[in-house]
Write a protein that holds these residues in place. Structure first.
Motif, PDB file in Angstrom:
ATOM      1  N   GLY A   1       0.775  -1.089   0.036  1.00 15.57           N
ATOM      2  CA  GLY A   1       0.324  -0.225   0.220  1.00 15.57           C
ATOM      3  C   GLY A   1       0.789   1.799   0.326  1.00 15.57           C
ATOM      4  O   GLY A   1       1.767   0.821   1.045  1.00 15.57           O
TER       5      GLY A   1
ATOM      6  N   SER B   1      -2.358   2.790   6.745  1.00 17.80           N
ATOM      7  CA  SER B   1      -3.812   2.755   5.887  1.00 17.80           C
ATOM      8  C   SER B   1      -4.593   2.446   4.245  1.00 17.80           C
ATOM      9  O   SER B   1      -4.023   1.606   3.420  1.00 17.80           O
ATOM     10  CB  SER B   1      -3.101   4.684   5.722  1.00 17.80           C
ATOM     11  OG  SER B   1      -4.946   5.461   5.691  1.00 17.80           O
ATOM     12  N   SER B   2      -5.878   2.151   5.028  1.00 15.98           N
ATOM     13  CA  SER B   2      -6.368   1.636   3.852  1.00 15.98           C
ATOM     14  C   SER B   2      -6.905   2.944   2.806  1.00 15.98           C
ATOM     15  O   SER B   2      -7.325   2.564   1.959  1.00 15.98           O
ATOM     16  CB  SER B   2      -7.922   1.358   4.316  1.00 15.98           C
ATOM     17  OG  SER B   2      -8.634   2.626   4.875  1.00 15.98           O
TER      18      SER B   2
ATOM     19  N   TRP C   1      -9.085  -5.698   2.679  1.00 14.79           N
ATOM     20  CA  TRP C   1      -9.741  -4.641   2.053  1.00 14.79           C
ATOM     21  C   TRP C   1      -8.814  -3.966   1.359  1.00 14.79           C
ATOM     22  O   TRP C   1      -9.563  -3.805   0.018  1.00 14.79           O
ATOM     23  CB  TRP C   1      -9.541  -2.921   3.313  1.00 14.79           C
ATOM     24  CG  TRP C   1      -8.279  -3.042   3.799  1.00 14.79           C
ATOM     25  CD1 TRP C   1      -7.993  -2.880   5.338  1.00 14.79           C
ATOM     26  CD2 TRP C   1      -7.211  -1.797   3.398  1.00 14.79           C
ATOM     27  NE1 TRP C   1      -6.710  -2.659   5.324  1.00 14.79           N
ATOM     28  CE2 TRP C   1      -6.251  -2.354   4.162  1.00 14.79           C
ATOM     29  CE3 TRP C   1      -6.598  -1.282   2.120  1.00 14.79           C
ATOM     30  CZ2 TRP C   1      -4.623  -1.084   4.090  1.00 14.79           C
ATOM     31  CZ3 TRP C   1      -5.869  -1.382   1.732  1.00 14.79           C
ATOM     32  CH2 TRP C   1      -4.607  -1.281   2.685  1.00 14.79           C
ATOM     33  N   ALA C   2      -7.590  -4.794   0.701  1.00 13.21           N
ATOM     34  CA  ALA C   2      -6.651  -4.476  -0.168  1.00 13.21           C
ATOM     35  C   ALA C   2      -7.021  -5.655  -0.791  1.00 13.21           C
ATOM     36  O   ALA C   2      -6.284  -5.555  -2.638  1.00 13.21           O
ATOM     37  CB  ALA C   2      -5.607  -4.926   0.308  1.00 13.21           C
TER      38      ALA C   2
ATOM     39  N   ASN D   1     -13.033  -6.655  -4.474  1.00 11.93           N
ATOM     40  CA  ASN D   1     -13.592  -7.143  -3.223  1.00 11.93           C
ATOM     41  C   ASN D   1     -14.162  -7.309  -2.742  1.00 11.93           C
ATOM     42  O   ASN D   1     -15.789  -6.708  -3.399  1.00 11.93           O
ATOM     43  CB  ASN D   1     -12.870  -5.263  -2.916  1.00 11.93           C
ATOM     44  CG  ASN D   1     -12.745  -5.483  -1.160  1.00 11.93           C
ATOM     45  OD1 ASN D   1     -13.377  -5.911  -0.347  1.00 11.93           O
ATOM     46  ND2 ASN D   1     -11.435  -5.678  -1.185  1.00 11.93           N
TER      47      ASN D   1
END
Length: 229
Positions: free
Chosen positions: A92, A103-104, A137-138, A220
């Motif tokens: 990320g 962080s998302s 989330w990734a 996702n």
């Protein structure tokens, strides 16, 4: 229905993205009758669905010397209807300065498809994070499980070998790419892929495996329902 993470190597991620991979096999741990006190012949039956066993498999064997019948039950962690979110090697990067971040709110890079993946970290500008550390989330791939089987690894068919994601030769229609860069018939190509992933002797060991069939959604897991709505 249960959501679970599942790890994939770079080549298998590319096979998922290309639409070539609709099955995966995972070694059952522990193996049936790992103590070894059986006659070598193991029978397997599917246990009818019940509240106790939504879907399970019963292994039967004769004890060494005859007489007693040994029995073990294997209940897969993954069942038809479950959703799997694929974990792969990633990083990320923060917006603006492109520094690694947890962080998302970031730009996600994936080693399986990043054109700079093979450069060293200094040339690329950032290190990779192992797939085991990819958060939900990734993830960019979701698998919907449609079938679960249990079998010996070497019992795989040519059709199932192809469904595992091996790549067909552009020149020879009955040959498939191996990790060494040459071509072989489907089952042999898969054998070499298995050994490449699991190590020397892994095919010869012929373990019992759970074979999962699935459909692939290139999205996702938490975005699927949002888009559908």
């Amino acid at each position: 229905m249960t959501d679970r993470p599942i790890l994939f190597s770079g080549p298998m991620v590319r096979a998922l993205l290309d639409g070539r991979k609709t099955q995966t096999r995972r070694v059952i741990k522990p193996q049936p009758f790992a103590s070894g006190y059986h006659d070598g012949e193991i029978e397997i039956n599917v246990i009818p669905a019940s509240d106790q066993y939504p879907k399970a498999f019963r292994f039967n064997a004769n004890a060494v010397g005859g007489g007693a019948i040994l029995e073990e039950v294997f209940e897969p962690r993954i069942n038809a209807g479950d959703r799997l979110w694929a974990r792969e090697t990633w990083q990320g990067l923060s917006f603006g300065d492109y520094q690694p971040t947890k962080s998302s709110l970031c730009e996600v890079r994936y080693a399986a498809t990043d054109p700079c993946a093979d450069l060293d970290a200094e040339a690329r500008g950032y290190p990779w994070r192992p797939s085991i550390f990819m958060p939900r989330w990734a993830s960019r791939l979701t698998l919907i499980v449609t079938d679960v089987r249990v079998e010996r690894l070497q019992d795989i068919s040519d059709a199932d070998s192809i469904a595992e994601g091996i790549e067909q030769s552009a020149k020879f229609q009955d040959r498939y790419l191996t990790p060494a860069g040459d071509y072989a018939v489907p089952k042999v190509a898969y054998q070499r892929l298995w050994e490449n992933i699991n190590g020397k002797g892994a095919w010869e060991a012929n373990p019992w495996v759970a074979a999962y069939t699935f459909t692939v959604i290139k999205q996702n897991i938490d975005q699927i329902e949002k888009v559908a709505a």
